[in-house]
Scaffold this motif. Structure first.
Motif, short mmCIF file in Angstrom:
data_model
loop_
_atom_site.label_atom_id
_atom_site.label_comp_id
_atom_site.label_asym_id
_atom_site.label_seq_id
_atom_site.Cartn_x
_atom_site.Cartn_y
_atom_site.Cartn_z
N LEU A 42 -5.36 5.89 3.82
CA LEU A 42 -5.51 4.47 4.17
C LEU A 42 -4.14 3.82 4.27
CD1 LEU A 42 -7.08 1.76 4.50
CD2 LEU A 42 -7.13 1.63 1.99
N SER A 43 -3.26 4.09 3.31
CA SER A 43 -1.91 3.53 3.32
C SER A 43 -1.15 3.95 4.57
CB SER A 43 -1.14 3.98 2.08
OG SER A 43 -1.83 3.62 0.90
N PHE A 44 -1.39 5.18 5.01
CA PHE A 44 -0.70 5.70 6.19
C PHE A 44 -1.21 5.07 7.48
CE2 PHE A 44 -0.56 9.50 9.26
CZ PHE A 44 0.64 9.08 9.81
N GLY A 72 6.52 19.57 4.68
CA GLY A 72 6.68 18.48 3.73
C GLY A 72 6.52 17.10 4.33
N TYR A 73 6.49 17.02 5.66
CA TYR A 73 6.33 15.72 6.31
C TYR A 73 4.87 15.29 6.39
CZ TYR A 73 11.15 16.61 7.83
OH TYR A 73 12.50 16.89 7.87
N TYR A 74 3.94 16.21 6.17
CA TYR A 74 2.52 15.85 6.21
C TYR A 74 2.17 14.92 5.05
CZ TYR A 74 1.54 19.58 9.61
OH TYR A 74 1.53 20.38 10.72
N SER A 75 1.36 13.92 5.33
CA SER A 75 0.93 13.01 4.27
C SER A 75 0.12 13.75 3.21
CB SER A 75 0.10 11.86 4.86
OG SER A 75 -1.03 12.36 5.56
N TYR A 76 -0.57 14.83 3.61
CA TYR A 76 -1.35 15.62 2.66
C TYR A 76 -0.46 16.24 1.57
CZ TYR A 76 -4.55 15.51 6.66
OH TYR A 76 -5.33 15.11 7.71
N LEU A 77 0.82 16.45 1.93
CA LEU A 77 1.73 17.12 1.00
C LEU A 77 2.72 16.15 0.34
CD1 LEU A 77 2.49 20.43 2.95
CD2 LEU A 77 0.75 19.99 1.21
N ASN A 78 3.23 15.19 1.09
CA ASN A 78 4.16 14.24 0.46
C ASN A 78 3.42 13.09 -0.22
OD1 ASN A 78 3.70 12.09 2.43
ND2 ASN A 78 5.11 13.15 3.80
N LEU A 79 2.10 12.98 0.07
CA LEU A 79 1.22 12.00 -0.58
C LEU A 79 1.73 10.56 -0.45
CD1 LEU A 79 0.31 14.00 -3.81
CD2 LEU A 79 -1.03 13.78 -1.70
N LEU A 80 2.52 10.33 0.59
CA LEU A 80 3.08 9.00 0.84
C LEU A 80 3.82 8.45 -0.39
CD1 LEU A 80 2.10 8.52 3.73
CD2 LEU A 80 1.19 6.34 2.98
N LEU A 120 0.82 -1.21 0.00
CA LEU A 120 0.00 0.00 0.00
C LEU A 120 0.86 1.26 0.00
CD1 LEU A 120 -2.86 -0.96 2.49
CD2 LEU A 120 -3.07 -0.62 0.03
N VAL A 121 1.96 1.22 0.76
CA VAL A 121 2.83 2.39 0.83
C VAL A 121 3.59 2.59 -0.49
CG1 VAL A 121 4.88 3.37 1.96
CG2 VAL A 121 3.09 2.29 3.32
N LEU A 122 3.99 1.52 -1.11
CA LEU A 122 4.81 1.61 -2.32
C LEU A 122 4.00 1.87 -3.58
CD1 LEU A 122 7.36 -1.27 -1.61
CD2 LEU A 122 7.75 1.19 -1.45
N LEU A 123 2.73 1.51 -3.58
CA LEU A 123 1.90 1.75 -4.76
C LEU A 123 1.69 3.26 -4.97
CD1 LEU A 123 -0.89 -0.99 -4.52
CD2 LEU A 123 0.93 -0.84 -6.24
N PRO A 124 1.64 3.73 -6.21
CA PRO A 124 1.41 5.16 -6.48
C PRO A 124 -0.07 5.53 -6.35
CG PRO A 124 1.65 3.99 -8.56
CD PRO A 124 1.90 2.98 -7.46
N LEU A 125 -0.63 5.31 -5.17
CA LEU A 125 -2.05 5.54 -4.96
C LEU A 125 -2.42 7.02 -5.05
CD1 LEU A 125 -2.68 3.04 -2.02
CD2 LEU A 125 -3.14 2.71 -4.46
#
Length: 352
Positions: free
Chosen positions: A178-180, A228-236, A160-165
């Motif tokens: 979800l991945s996070f 940049g550490y927020y998932s909203y911005l780095n998009l995992l 889930l983390v590695l997929l370009p979701l």
């Protein structure tokens, strides 16, 4: 199968109550203190809350799900759907109808734009509830792997983390989040499985060192935190932002442990007080409050925050605290009324 643990735990309710208030406070900082401006990403109070509130909330959700019985996947989907998906869709519909009415009054009706809003709202407005629902389904399916369950769970988390979701149209936010949070859901479920062992470990005289370490790492990451550490911005995006994503997960783990253990130490001093009773009631109504507060902040974001001046640090923080407390009190009162017939549709059915 996976089912909700029916035994109420006042301490868990207390944790949930604190967390749902922090969700409201975080949104208040975003839309009241900062008027919806992206400057909220640099807000130190917001960054501290963000470190742990959703990871810990997901861990609690996973903890409250325990393997019992031998039912099937379809009954599970029906039960969890009635509990969280149905009310979620009802509130999306309420929001959509309000949008149509507002557009008609302002002579700005645009069917294409409204369709886009509806689609995005369906898949992203309540991303946390979709994450809980899908995590529950994943956990049931993983349970079919028998003794390889935890290997399969770890593998799924990595995939889930590695997929370009983040590239999936419309659903990117929900899939990224979800991945996070899915690994934290799994961790909470694992803690429930080995609850007695963990309790013995936590009674060890050496365990205090774990708490100290967790708080030291949490405070260090909070001080060093960047937007940049927020998932909203780095998009995992682990391929493009491996350092930021690693910091995000590290912060989620250590801060969740620190805060959970901190509340565990605090609760015995507050148990039985009117304050604790109030927080526990917030925890019992956390789903209802989450559903309604999301609607409130959607309204604020779309119609009230435009041109809203940013407040100073101290005044804005005090205003945010006051507004968030007032809002949870109002929503707590609101969700206490209604009928047995309509409340499950609006505020979520009780787990059976």
């Amino acid at each position: 199968m996976i089912e909700v643990n029916k035994t109420r735990n006042s301490q868990i309710d207390f944790v949930k109550g604190i967390l749902i208030w922090l969700v409201v406070l975080g949104h208040t900082l975003q839309y009241i203190k900062h008027g919806g401006d992206r400057e909220f990403f640099s807000d130190t109070t917001f960054s501290f809350i963000y470190l742990f509130h959703m990871p810990l909330f997901m861990a609690v959700s996973g903890y409250l799900l325990k393997p019992v019985g031998h039912g099937g996947l379809v009954p599970l989907i029906k039960r969890r759907g009635a509990q969280i998906v149905v009310p979620m869709l009802v509130w999306v519909l309420i929001t959509f109808v309000m949008q149509i009415v507002m557009d008609l009054f302002s002579n700005s009706f645009d069917s294409l734009a409204l369709t886009k809003i509806l689609v995005i709202s369906l898949v992203s407005q309540y991303w946390f509830l979709w994450a809980v629902f899908l995590s529950t389904i994943f956990l049931y399916i993983l349970g079919r792997a028998g003794r390889y369950e935890w290997f399969a769970a770890t593998l799924l988390s990595m995939i889930l983390v590695l997929l370009p979701l983040h590239q999936v149209p419309a659903a990117a936010l929900t899939l990224v989040m979800l991945s996070f949070v899915f690994p934290f859901f799994l961790a909470g479920h694992a803690f429930a499985r080995f609850d007695e062992i963990l309790k013995r470990i936590m009674k060890s005289s050496y365990f205090f060192a774990v708490e100290i370490l967790a708080w030291l790492v949490t405070l260090a990451l909070w001080i060093l935190w960047k937007p940049g550490y927020y998932s909203y911005l780095n998009l995992l995006d682990f391929v493009e932002e491996p350092y930021s994503v690693s910091i995000l997960f590290t912060g989620g783990v250590f801060s969740s442990v620190a805060v959970a253990l901190g509340i565990r130490r605090l609760y015995p001093f507050l148990a039985g007080t009117s304050f604790a009773a109030w927080i526990e009631d917030l925890g019992r109504k956390s789903l209802s409050i989450y559903l309604t507060q999301t609607f409130v902040f959607v309204v604020i974001a779309r119609y009230l925050s435009s041109g809203w001046p940013n407040m100073g640090s101290v005044i804005g923080l005090l205003t945010s605290f006051a507004f968030s407390i007032g809002l949870v009190l109002a929503l707590q009162l609101l969700t206490s009324f209604g009928s047995a017939k309509f409340n499950p549709v609006l505020f979520g059915a009780k787990a059976r």
